[in-house]
Design an enzyme around this catalytic site. Structure first.
Site, short mmCIF file in Angstrom:
data_model
loop_
_atom_site.label_atom_id
_atom_site.label_comp_id
_atom_site.label_asym_id
_atom_site.label_seq_id
_atom_site.Cartn_x
_atom_site.Cartn_y
_atom_site.Cartn_z
N HIS A 35 -12.39 6.85 -1.45
CA HIS A 35 -11.32 7.73 -0.99
C HIS A 35 -10.35 7.01 -0.05
CE1 HIS A 35 -13.78 11.64 -1.91
NE2 HIS A 35 -13.34 11.02 -2.98
N CYS A 45 6.81 -1.30 5.80
CA CYS A 45 6.15 -2.44 5.16
C CYS A 45 6.63 -3.75 5.80
CB CYS A 45 6.48 -2.42 3.67
SG CYS A 45 5.80 -3.81 2.74
N CYS A 59 6.43 -1.36 -2.68
CA CYS A 59 5.81 -2.54 -3.33
C CYS A 59 4.28 -2.40 -3.43
CB CYS A 59 6.19 -3.82 -2.60
SG CYS A 59 5.39 -4.05 -0.99
N VAL A 84 -13.60 7.80 4.88
CA VAL A 84 -12.41 6.96 5.10
C VAL A 84 -12.39 6.38 6.52
CG1 VAL A 84 -11.05 8.29 3.43
CG2 VAL A 84 -10.91 8.88 5.87
ZN LIG Z 1 6.59 -3.05 0.64
#
Ligand SMILES: [Zn+2]
Length: 247
Positions: free
Chosen positions: A124, A152, A135, A108
């Protein structure tokens, strides 16, 4: 150490190969100093009292997102100081030389991308990507440290690391892509992974069943050593670059 005859066989296979799939794990990044973050090896200071199995889970994030993000910030800080090594660059060069190429990585840390790899599935996830819990929008975020708690940019809800945690399934798209590549390749290189973690454990079998020549490059013998066509012991950063000469 890798035997010359084994490398000779592998170079011949590389010369004949038309489609290559490479699978990489922690061993290739260990050569860049990235700890595995499993068990006590990679943990120090504050984090010594935690096991990754306790923090890298959806339940832990639900219970205490601040704690989980603090842990990821510590990992980000550590990984941000690491550079791709000669094995990462050699894998990127194989991608340039073979039009039919796919890389599947369990890591990762983003070091394959940093080395120039573009045709890859990070099965991964990637520690430099975040995903909205509402979302599901995925965006890159390279802040070190990331501002806690991160939200976000679209809907302002909490974001989480874009990592496949314990108890979670791999993305369907990544699995499809990986299996398609394995089934159509004539050479499969497995670098720095013992092959005991699902689904990577099944990848060698898929490639072999499809007729690929399967090669493992790992520091030590692994549970899959007896199963592969060629098992080479050595450091990834020393062995993998050798494959580029003469192919
Ligand atoms: Zn969002």
């Amino acid at each position: 150490m890798a035997r010359g005859s084994d490398l000779g066989i592998l170079k011949e296979k590389l010369t004949d190969a038309r489609a290559i799939t490479v699978l990489t794990g922690a061993g290739i990044s260990a050569d860049s100093g990235v700890p595995t973050f499993r068990g006590v090896d990679g943990l120090d200071g504050l984090w010594r009292n935690y096991r990754s199995e306790e923090l890298a889970t959806p339940e832990a994030f639900e219970r205490d997102p601040r704690l989980v993000w603090e842990w990821y910030n510590w990992r980000r800080e550590l990984i941000a100081t690491k550079q791709p090594n000669s094995a990462h660059y050699a894998v990127a060069e194989l991608e340039r030389r073979y039009p039919r190429f796919w890389l599947i990585t369990q890591n990762v840390d983003g070091l394959h991308r940093a080395a120039g790899s573009r045709k890859l599935s990070e099965i991964h996830g990637n520690i430099w990507m975040v995903r909205c819990t509402a979302c599901r929008r995925i965006v890159e975020n390279r802040d070190v440290p990331i501002q806690i708690l991160p939200t976000c940019t679209d809907c302002r809800r909490l974001v989480r690391p874009h990592i496949v945690w314990f108890g979670e399934s791999l993305a369907e798209e990544d699995l499809h892509r990986s299996y398609a590549a394995l089934q159509s390749s004539d050479l499969c290189l497995i670098i720095g992974t013992s092959g005991v973690v699902y689904p990577a454990a099944g990848f060698a079998a898929v490639a072999k069943k499809a007729g690929a020549f399967v090669v493992e490059i790992n520091l030590d013998k692994t549970p899959q050593s007896h199963f592969v066509d060629l098992s080479i012991q050595g450091r990834a950063k020393e062995v993998v670059p050798l494959l580029l000469s003469g192919c």
